[in-house]
Design an enzyme around this catalytic site. Structure first.
Site, short mmCIF file in Angstrom:
data_model
loop_
_atom_site.label_atom_id
_atom_site.label_comp_id
_atom_site.label_asym_id
_atom_site.label_seq_id
_atom_site.Cartn_x
_atom_site.Cartn_y
_atom_site.Cartn_z
N ARG A 244 0.16 -7.93 -4.33
CA ARG A 244 0.04 -8.99 -3.89
C ARG A 244 -0.85 -9.94 -3.15
O ARG A 244 -1.73 -9.31 -2.97
CB ARG A 244 1.35 -9.00 -2.86
CG ARG A 244 0.27 -8.16 -1.47
CD ARG A 244 1.63 -8.39 -0.24
NE ARG A 244 3.43 -8.45 0.19
CZ ARG A 244 3.31 -6.83 0.35
NH1 ARG A 244 3.04 -6.29 0.63
NH2 ARG A 244 4.29 -7.16 0.38
N SER B 242 0.53 -0.87 -0.01
CA SER B 242 -0.16 0.00 0.30
C SER B 242 0.42 1.32 -0.46
O SER B 242 1.50 1.85 1.02
CB SER B 242 -0.63 0.49 1.34
OG SER B 242 -1.42 -1.31 1.17
N GLU C 122 -6.22 -3.91 13.76
CA GLU C 122 -5.72 -4.34 15.84
C GLU C 122 -6.93 -3.60 16.33
O GLU C 122 -6.98 -2.63 16.12
CB GLU C 122 -4.08 -4.37 16.04
CG GLU C 122 -3.27 -5.07 15.35
CD GLU C 122 -3.49 -4.58 13.87
OE1 GLU C 122 -2.54 -3.50 13.68
OE2 GLU C 122 -2.94 -5.52 12.59
N SER D 110 0.96 -8.37 5.82
CA SER D 110 2.10 -9.00 4.77
C SER D 110 3.56 -9.42 4.78
O SER D 110 3.86 -9.17 6.44
CB SER D 110 1.92 -8.63 3.24
OG SER D 110 2.75 -6.93 3.79
N ASN E 69 -0.32 4.99 8.60
CA ASN E 69 -1.05 5.95 10.14
C ASN E 69 0.16 5.64 11.86
O ASN E 69 0.35 3.46 11.09
CB ASN E 69 -2.25 4.63 10.35
CG ASN E 69 -2.38 3.47 10.21
OD1 ASN E 69 -1.81 2.36 9.07
ND2 ASN E 69 -2.26 2.82 11.48
I1 8IG Z 1 -1.45 0.92 5.57
O1 8IG Z 1 -2.42 -0.29 11.98
C1 8IG Z 1 -2.11 -0.61 7.59
N1 8IG Z 1 -1.85 -1.91 7.75
N2 8IG Z 1 -2.38 -5.23 10.57
N3 8IG Z 1 -2.53 -2.58 10.83
C2 8IG Z 1 -2.37 -3.57 9.86
N4 8IG Z 1 -2.41 -3.53 8.88
C3 8IG Z 1 -2.42 -2.04 8.35
C4 8IG Z 1 -2.15 -1.05 9.32
C5 8IG Z 1 -2.35 -1.10 10.31
N5 8IG Z 1 -2.04 -0.35 8.53
#
Ligand code: 8IG
Length: 269
Positions: free
Chosen positions: A89, A34, A190, A209, A232
């Site tokens: 992916r 991403s 989470e 991933s 984030n």
């Molecule tokens: I972009 O805060 C992304 N992918 N598990 N947690 C998880 N996957 C993510 C997050 C996140 N941000």
């Protein structure tokens, strides 16, 4: 007739890939997570682009911001390497099984790649990692409870994320930080309590991933560079809920820094 093994299927995919790209061998693979597509656009000249679904063993991409394409890219540098760039992916949460998750990695190995750059977007547990901060993966904790390896093959996972390649990245950008990446199964993010657990067990990055792919890449003998884009703050740390659109925007905003990093590091791998 019995189904081909995952390794045979990867050989078949690599053979078809060579035909479709007109390139017999690739040197290095990149898997874009991403937020990484804009950065990867800077890598070099795309000499071919194919749909993953035209290769044996791949199925359609499922997530907005991921497209099911593979590019063959001419990378600058002394030896003029050819990179195999996966624009998407298969994620564990798609439920297609672990072999499907690592099929791209095995295909890259079968195509000749001796190194792989695994990128992702993820949540960060350090307050100083503002959205858009790239972080080198120093090690991982695989919370899926699965392995891509079939049979009693006891693969060593020490220095899984090559300290040599991390060193090259830090020469290029000394401000780069490192962290331990925890892979959750997803697709939900989470809970704040789970992020508390990540902190307690020594994790710094939370995502969905990379760890299964890294294990398969090591099994295949590839050198691995892992880079997370913190898009984030991890759940419960910012006071706001997590939003996929914000995640994509953080990637766009950070593209130039990550693009420069990839463009300078890949020719040195
Ligand atoms: I972009 O805060 C992304 N992918 N598990 N947690 C998880 N996957 C993510 C997050 C996140 N941000």
């Amino acid at each position: 007739m019995t189904d081909p093994s995952p390794y045979d299927l990867a050989q078949q995919a690599a053979a078809r890939l060579a035909e479709l790209t007109g390139t017999a061998r690739h040197d290095i693979a990149l898997v874009l997570g991403s937020g990484w597509l804009p950065a990867a656009e800077m890598l070099g000249e795309t000499t071919a682009e194919i749909d993953t679904t035209d290769l044996p063993g791949f199925s359609a991409a499922a997530v907005a911001g991921h497209s099911g394409k593979i590019r063959s890219v001419r990378v600058g540098g002394p030896d003029g390497q050819q990179a195999l760039v996966f624009l998407s992916r298969t994620h564990y949460y798609e439920g297609k099984g672990v072999a499907a998750v690592v099929h791209g990695v095995r295909t890259a190995a079968a195509a000749g790649c001796r190194a792989i750059v695994l990128t992702n977007g993820c949540g960060g547990l350090k307050e100083t990692w503002t959205p858009g901060t790239p972080v080198l993966i120093s090690d991982h904790i695989n919370l899926t409870g699965k392995s891509p390896i079939e049979g009693a093959n006891f693969v060593d996972l020490t220095d899984l994320y090559s300290s040599r390649l991390r060193g090259i990245c830090k020469e290029i950008d000394p401000s780069l930080d490192e962290g331990v990446y925890c892979q959750f199964p997803g697709p939900h993010y989470e809970t704040p309590a789970e992020i508390g657990m990540v902190r307690a067990i020594g994790g710094h990055l939370a995502g969905m991933s990379t760890t299964l792919e890294a294990i398969a890449a090591r099994e295949a003998g590839m050198e691995i560079l892992g880079i997370s884009l913190v898009t984030n703050l991890a759940a419960g740390m910012s006071g706001a809920p997590l939003d996929h659109a914000e995640v994509l925007e953080a990637g766009r905003a950070a593209a130039t820094r990550m693009g420069e990093l990839l463009t300078r590091v890949v020719p040195r791998i």
